[in-house]
Design an enzyme around this catalytic site. Sequence first.
Site, PDB file in Angstrom:
ATOM      1  N   ASP A  30       0.852  -1.193   0.000  1.00 16.06           N
ATOM      2  CA  ASP A  30       0.000   0.000   0.000  1.00 16.06           C
ATOM      3  C   ASP A  30       0.894   1.252   0.000  1.00 16.06           C
ATOM      4  O   ASP A  30       1.918   1.296   0.682  1.00 16.06           O
ATOM      5  CB  ASP A  30      -0.910  -0.012   1.236  1.00 16.06           C
ATOM      6  N   ASN A  86     -12.845  -2.959   2.724  1.00 14.95           N
ATOM      7  CA  ASN A  86     -13.808  -1.875   2.893  1.00 14.95           C
ATOM      8  C   ASN A  86     -14.776  -1.891   1.718  1.00 14.95           C
ATOM      9  O   ASN A  86     -14.347  -1.893   0.556  1.00 14.95           O
ATOM     10  CB  ASN A  86     -13.076  -0.531   2.951  1.00 14.95           C
ATOM     11  N   HIS A  99     -10.539  -5.194  -3.075  1.00 16.02           N
ATOM     12  CA  HIS A  99      -9.191  -5.414  -2.545  1.00 16.02           C
ATOM     13  C   HIS A  99      -9.260  -5.812  -1.087  1.00 16.02           C
ATOM     14  O   HIS A  99     -10.183  -5.423  -0.363  1.00 16.02           O
ATOM     15  CB  HIS A  99      -8.305  -4.174  -2.727  1.00 16.02           C
ATOM     16  N   HIS A 101      -6.985  -5.671   2.316  1.00 17.57           N
ATOM     17  CA  HIS A 101      -5.793  -5.178   3.015  1.00 17.57           C
ATOM     18  C   HIS A 101      -5.288  -6.300   3.912  1.00 17.57           C
ATOM     19  O   HIS A 101      -6.079  -6.953   4.613  1.00 17.57           O
ATOM     20  CB  HIS A 101      -6.158  -4.005   3.925  1.00 17.57           C
TER      21      HIS A 101
HETATM   22  P1  AMP Z   1      -9.743   1.572   0.543  1.00 16.71           P
HETATM   23  O1  AMP Z   1      -9.797   2.864   1.290  1.00 16.71           O
HETATM   24  O2  AMP Z   1     -10.105   0.383   1.356  1.00 16.71           O
HETATM   25  O3  AMP Z   1     -10.486   1.661  -0.775  1.00 16.71           O
HETATM   26  O4  AMP Z   1      -8.198   1.331   0.224  1.00 16.71           O
HETATM   27  C1  AMP Z   1      -7.547   1.809  -0.902  1.00 16.71           C
HETATM   28  C2  AMP Z   1      -6.077   1.705  -0.580  1.00 16.71           C
HETATM   29  O5  AMP Z   1      -5.359   1.811  -1.784  1.00 16.71           O
HETATM   30  C3  AMP Z   1      -5.556   2.816   0.343  1.00 16.71           C
HETATM   31  O6  AMP Z   1      -4.983   2.213   1.496  1.00 16.71           O
HETATM   32  C4  AMP Z   1      -4.518   3.534  -0.519  1.00 16.71           C
HETATM   33  O7  AMP Z   1      -3.403   3.945   0.237  1.00 16.71           O
HETATM   34  C5  AMP Z   1      -4.145   2.467  -1.520  1.00 16.71           C
HETATM   35  N1  AMP Z   1      -3.667   2.946  -2.810  1.00 16.71           N
HETATM   36  C6  AMP Z   1      -4.267   3.837  -3.648  1.00 16.71           C
HETATM   37  N2  AMP Z   1      -3.541   3.963  -4.769  1.00 16.71           N
HETATM   38  C7  AMP Z   1      -2.482   3.130  -4.661  1.00 16.71           C
HETATM   39  C8  AMP Z   1      -1.366   2.804  -5.500  1.00 16.71           C
HETATM   40  N3  AMP Z   1      -1.193   3.379  -6.703  1.00 16.71           N
HETATM   41  N4  AMP Z   1      -0.462   1.903  -5.045  1.00 16.71           N
HETATM   42  C9  AMP Z   1      -0.614   1.318  -3.844  1.00 16.71           C
HETATM   43  N5  AMP Z   1      -1.642   1.572  -3.002  1.00 16.71           N
HETATM   44  C10 AMP Z   1      -2.557   2.470  -3.403  1.00 16.71           C
END
Ligand code: AMP
Length: 113
Positions: A30, A86, A99, A101
Amino acid sequence: MADCIFCKIGNHEIPSNVVYEDEKLICFHDLDPQAPVHVLVIPKKHIESLDDVKDEDGQLMGHIMVTIKVIAEKLGLENGYRVVSNNGEDAFQTVKHLHFHILGKRKMTWPPG
Ligand code: AMP
Ligand code: ZN
């Protein structure tokens, strides 16, 4: 899906720090880690959220779950880890591509915020 950032990560159009990859999923670090280990596991297929998972995705979902354990082992999370997905507005889903985490290497709190 054309404008989806995680689809682009899945097909290597956008670079990411890859931890694990096979033909069905990719796991990468992340960008904004919330724990010493914080990676995301995504299917390469575009599925918006758990709400959009279909019966035909059952095998893919099972594969993701089984692989999370393999990834946790690879990352040395023998002390435990948390898996979070989420979904939708109340859960603050910011990227509309399913996704999971994986967070580890610190004590988690409960209930989550
Ligand atoms: P959510 O809030 O559950 O939708 O999580 C989305 C996650 O994607 C967040 O923790 C962001 O930090 C992560 N994120 C967004 N863009 C990228 C990226 N290009 N590379 C890695 N992580 C990302
Ligand atoms: Zn996508």
